[in-house]
Design a protein around this motif. Structure first.
Motif, PDB file in Angstrom:
ATOM      1  N   LEU A  28       0.803  -1.224   0.000  1.00 52.79           N
ATOM      2  CA  LEU A  28       0.000   0.000   0.000  1.00 52.79           C
ATOM      3  C   LEU A  28       0.836   1.274   0.000  1.00 52.79           C
ATOM      4  O   LEU A  28       0.282   2.372  -0.083  1.00 52.79           O
ATOM      5  CB  LEU A  28      -0.913   0.018   1.236  1.00 52.79           C
ATOM      6  CG  LEU A  28      -1.894  -1.151   1.381  1.00 52.79           C
ATOM      7  CD1 LEU A  28      -2.642  -1.030   2.706  1.00 52.79           C
ATOM      8  CD2 LEU A  28      -2.873  -1.185   0.218  1.00 52.79           C
ATOM      9  N   ILE A  29       2.135   1.140   0.110  1.00 49.78           N
ATOM     10  CA  ILE A  29       2.994   2.320   0.247  1.00 49.78           C
ATOM     11  C   ILE A  29       2.858   3.269  -0.934  1.00 49.78           C
ATOM     12  O   ILE A  29       2.958   4.499  -0.784  1.00 49.78           O
ATOM     13  CB  ILE A  29       4.466   1.880   0.433  1.00 49.78           C
ATOM     14  CG1 ILE A  29       4.631   1.228   1.807  1.00 49.78           C
ATOM     15  CG2 ILE A  29       5.418   3.061   0.293  1.00 49.78           C
ATOM     16  CD1 ILE A  29       6.018   0.711   2.100  1.00 49.78           C
ATOM     17  N   ALA A  30       2.604   2.736  -2.116  1.00 50.52           N
ATOM     18  CA  ALA A  30       2.495   3.596  -3.313  1.00 50.52           C
ATOM     19  C   ALA A  30       1.261   4.480  -3.288  1.00 50.52           C
ATOM     20  O   ALA A  30       1.166   5.441  -4.064  1.00 50.52           O
ATOM     21  CB  ALA A  30       2.484   2.725  -4.573  1.00 50.52           C
ATOM     22  N   ASP A  31       0.310   4.175  -2.427  1.00 55.10           N
ATOM     23  CA  ASP A  31      -0.923   4.967  -2.339  1.00 55.10           C
ATOM     24  C   ASP A  31      -1.074   5.456  -0.895  1.00 55.10           C
ATOM     25  O   ASP A  31      -1.702   4.790  -0.068  1.00 55.10           O
ATOM     26  CB  ASP A  31      -2.125   4.111  -2.732  1.00 55.10           C
ATOM     27  CG  ASP A  31      -3.416   4.914  -2.841  1.00 55.10           C
ATOM     28  OD1 ASP A  31      -3.501   5.986  -2.207  1.00 55.10           O
ATOM     29  OD2 ASP A  31      -4.347   4.462  -3.548  1.00 55.10           O
ATOM     30  N   PRO A  32      -0.513   6.629  -0.579  1.00 54.20           N
ATOM     31  CA  PRO A  32      -0.531   7.118   0.812  1.00 54.20           C
ATOM     32  C   PRO A  32      -1.945   7.248   1.387  1.00 54.20           C
ATOM     33  O   PRO A  32      -2.165   6.967   2.568  1.00 54.20           O
ATOM     34  CB  PRO A  32       0.144   8.495   0.712  1.00 54.20           C
ATOM     35  CG  PRO A  32       1.014   8.384  -0.512  1.00 54.20           C
ATOM     36  CD  PRO A  32       0.247   7.516  -1.462  1.00 54.20           C
ATOM     37  N   HIS A  33      -2.899   7.655   0.560  1.00 60.65           N
ATOM     38  CA  HIS A  33      -4.267   7.821   1.041  1.00 60.65           C
ATOM     39  C   HIS A  33      -4.856   6.472   1.455  1.00 60.65           C
ATOM     40  O   HIS A  33      -5.450   6.343   2.543  1.00 60.65           O
ATOM     41  CB  HIS A  33      -5.139   8.474  -0.032  1.00 60.65           C
ATOM     42  CG  HIS A  33      -6.568   8.649   0.378  1.00 60.65           C
ATOM     43  ND1 HIS A  33      -6.948   9.469   1.419  1.00 60.65           N
ATOM     44  CD2 HIS A  33      -7.717   8.082  -0.102  1.00 60.65           C
ATOM     45  CE1 HIS A  33      -8.266   9.410   1.566  1.00 60.65           C
ATOM     46  NE2 HIS A  33      -8.751   8.577   0.660  1.00 60.65           N
ATOM     47  N   LEU A  34      -4.687   5.477   0.597  1.00 57.33           N
ATOM     48  CA  LEU A  34      -5.198   4.143   0.913  1.00 57.33           C
ATOM     49  C   LEU A  34      -4.454   3.565   2.114  1.00 57.33           C
ATOM     50  O   LEU A  34      -5.053   2.886   2.955  1.00 57.33           O
ATOM     51  CB  LEU A  34      -5.055   3.215  -0.292  1.00 57.33           C
ATOM     52  CG  LEU A  34      -5.517   1.759  -0.089  1.00 57.33           C
ATOM     53  CD1 LEU A  34      -6.972   1.719   0.329  1.00 57.33           C
ATOM     54  CD2 LEU A  34      -5.290   0.949  -1.356  1.00 57.33           C
ATOM     55  N   TYR A  35      -3.169   3.867   2.203  1.00 56.24           N
ATOM     56  CA  TYR A  35      -2.378   3.375   3.331  1.00 56.24           C
ATOM     57  C   TYR A  35      -2.956   3.894   4.648  1.00 56.24           C
ATOM     58  O   TYR A  35      -3.181   3.122   5.592  1.00 56.24           O
ATOM     59  CB  TYR A  35      -0.924   3.828   3.172  1.00 56.24           C
ATOM     60  CG  TYR A  35       0.019   3.284   4.214  1.00 56.24           C
ATOM     61  CD1 TYR A  35       0.737   2.118   3.993  1.00 56.24           C
ATOM     62  CD2 TYR A  35       0.189   3.937   5.437  1.00 56.24           C
ATOM     63  CE1 TYR A  35       1.606   1.604   4.939  1.00 56.24           C
ATOM     64  CE2 TYR A  35       1.055   3.432   6.399  1.00 56.24           C
ATOM     65  CZ  TYR A  35       1.759   2.274   6.145  1.00 56.24           C
ATOM     66  OH  TYR A  35       2.609   1.774   7.096  1.00 56.24           O
ATOM     67  N   GLN A  36      -3.221   5.214   4.700  1.00 52.92           N
ATOM     68  CA  GLN A  36      -3.756   5.801   5.929  1.00 52.92           C
ATOM     69  C   GLN A  36      -5.145   5.277   6.244  1.00 52.92           C
ATOM     70  O   GLN A  36      -5.476   5.019   7.410  1.00 52.92           O
ATOM     71  CB  GLN A  36      -3.777   7.329   5.811  1.00 52.92           C
ATOM     72  CG  GLN A  36      -2.399   7.977   5.849  1.00 52.92           C
ATOM     73  CD  GLN A  36      -1.645   7.643   7.132  1.00 52.92           C
ATOM     74  OE1 GLN A  36      -2.232   7.602   8.215  1.00 52.92           O
ATOM     75  NE2 GLN A  36      -0.353   7.390   7.015  1.00 52.92           N
ATOM     76  N   ARG A  37      -5.968   5.123   5.216  1.00 47.55           N
ATOM     77  CA  ARG A  37      -7.314   4.586   5.437  1.00 47.55           C
ATOM     78  C   ARG A  37      -7.254   3.150   5.968  1.00 47.55           C
ATOM     79  O   ARG A  37      -8.049   2.763   6.825  1.00 47.55           O
ATOM     80  CB  ARG A  37      -8.122   4.619   4.135  1.00 47.55           C
ATOM     81  CG  ARG A  37      -8.572   6.006   3.693  1.00 47.55           C
ATOM     82  CD  ARG A  37      -9.449   5.911   2.465  1.00 47.55           C
ATOM     83  NE  ARG A  37     -10.632   5.095   2.725  1.00 47.55           N
ATOM     84  CZ  ARG A  37     -11.282   4.413   1.792  1.00 47.55           C
ATOM     85  NH1 ARG A  37     -10.848   4.420   0.537  1.00 47.55           N
ATOM     86  NH2 ARG A  37     -12.364   3.722   2.106  1.00 47.55           N
ATOM     87  N   THR A  38      -6.294   2.394   5.459  1.00 45.89           N
ATOM     88  CA  THR A  38      -6.156   1.004   5.906  1.00 45.89           C
ATOM     89  C   THR A  38      -5.646   0.932   7.332  1.00 45.89           C
ATOM     90  O   THR A  38      -6.114   0.112   8.135  1.00 45.89           O
ATOM     91  CB  THR A  38      -5.220   0.234   4.965  1.00 45.89           C
ATOM     92  OG1 THR A  38      -5.743   0.301   3.624  1.00 45.89           O
ATOM     93  CG2 THR A  38      -5.101  -1.221   5.384  1.00 45.89           C
ATOM     94  N   VAL A  39      -4.704   1.795   7.684  1.00 48.85           N
ATOM     95  CA  VAL A  39      -4.202   1.846   9.058  1.00 48.85           C
ATOM     96  C   VAL A  39      -5.349   2.144  10.016  1.00 48.85           C
ATOM     97  O   VAL A  39      -5.481   1.516  11.070  1.00 48.85           O
ATOM     98  CB  VAL A  39      -3.089   2.900   9.192  1.00 48.85           C
ATOM     99  CG1 VAL A  39      -2.772   3.159  10.665  1.00 48.85           C
ATOM    100  CG2 VAL A  39      -1.837   2.448   8.459  1.00 48.85           C
ATOM    101  N   GLU A  40      -6.192   3.111   9.635  1.00 43.44           N
ATOM    102  CA  GLU A  40      -7.325   3.454  10.485  1.00 43.44           C
ATOM    103  C   GLU A  40      -8.321   2.302  10.562  1.00 43.44           C
ATOM    104  O   GLU A  40      -8.882   2.009  11.630  1.00 43.44           O
ATOM    105  CB  GLU A  40      -8.014   4.712   9.934  1.00 43.44           C
ATOM    106  CG  GLU A  40      -9.261   5.141  10.691  1.00 43.44           C
ATOM    107  CD  GLU A  40      -8.997   5.529  12.141  1.00 43.44           C
ATOM    108  OE1 GLU A  40      -9.975   5.640  12.897  1.00 43.44           O
ATOM    109  OE2 GLU A  40      -7.820   5.716  12.506  1.00 43.44           O
ATOM    110  N   ALA A  41      -8.538   1.625   9.423  1.00 44.54           N
ATOM    111  CA  ALA A  41      -9.450   0.477   9.409  1.00 44.54           C
ATOM    112  C   ALA A  41      -8.931  -0.633  10.317  1.00 44.54           C
ATOM    113  O   ALA A  41      -9.706  -1.248  11.069  1.00 44.54           O
ATOM    114  CB  ALA A  41      -9.623  -0.037   7.979  1.00 44.54           C
TER     115      ALA A  41
END
Length: 202
Positions: A27-40
């Protein structure tokens, strides 16, 4: 049975950590998705904690991934089984830290009640019995922690000795010879006791 020695938990733990190791680098290539996944993952871990008191309890939730993710109210493009596995890895570490702290406090209380200067809460109390893993003990009066560990990944110098005084930097050394390591361990504990007596009398 100790959770750390429970084979079922050990196998599940390996799977949880594998899922964690595979998910986040992808997910590193997509910072937005990375943060959303961390929160999820954080929200799913919170839901799991409301259902589980320990790591064994996490095992019961593996077949309820859809239910757990729905209850956590998360919406992210990661399969529910993966989210639950990664959240389980996070929560498993938290449970281990909490368990370690409870063991530490219990060992200290028992040592004080028995009038012992040292309290061991991980591994054997006698360092001579240590052949794998580690032994952790605290000098109750001073709070200094002495850790002895056998490093399976370091065949040249497989014996580690670490002294952690409260409020000071750790002193860590490795040894190739077991007897030298055992002697160094005994000297370290004696030095800790002598230093505490000097401080107490000054």
């Amino acid at each position: 049975m100790n959770e750390n020695a429970d084979r079922t938990v050990l196998v599940a733990r390996a799977g949880w950590r594998s899922a964690e190791a595979e998910l986040f680098p992808a997910l590193i290539a997509d910072p937005h998705l990375y943060q959303r996944t961390v929160e999820a993952v954080r929200l799913v871990a919170g839901e799991l904690r409301s259902r589980c008191a320990d790591s064994r309890g996490l095992l019961e939730q593996r077949g309820r991934a859809e239910e757990v993710v729905a209850a956590a109210a998360v919406d992210v493009a990661v399969p529910p089984p993966v989210l639950v596995a990664v959240a389980s890895a996070l929560l498993d570490r938290e449970f281990a830290a909490e368990r370690g702290e409870r063991d530490r406090r219990r060992a200290i209380d028992e040592a004080r009640a028995a009038g012992r200067a040292w309290a061991a809460w991980e591994g054997p109390a006698e360092i001579s019995e240590l052949t794998a893993g580690r032994s952790v003990a605290i000098h109750v009066p001073s709070g200094t922690v002495v850790t002895a560990e056998v490093l399976a990944w370091s065949p040249a110098e497989p014996y580690l000795l670490r002294v952690d005084p409260p409020g000071g930097g750790p002193d860590a050394r490795t040894y190739a010879d077991r007897n030298e390591w055992l002697d160094a361990h005994d000297r370290s504990r004696s030095a800790v006791e002598a230093h505490w007596h000097e401080e107490a009398e000054s």
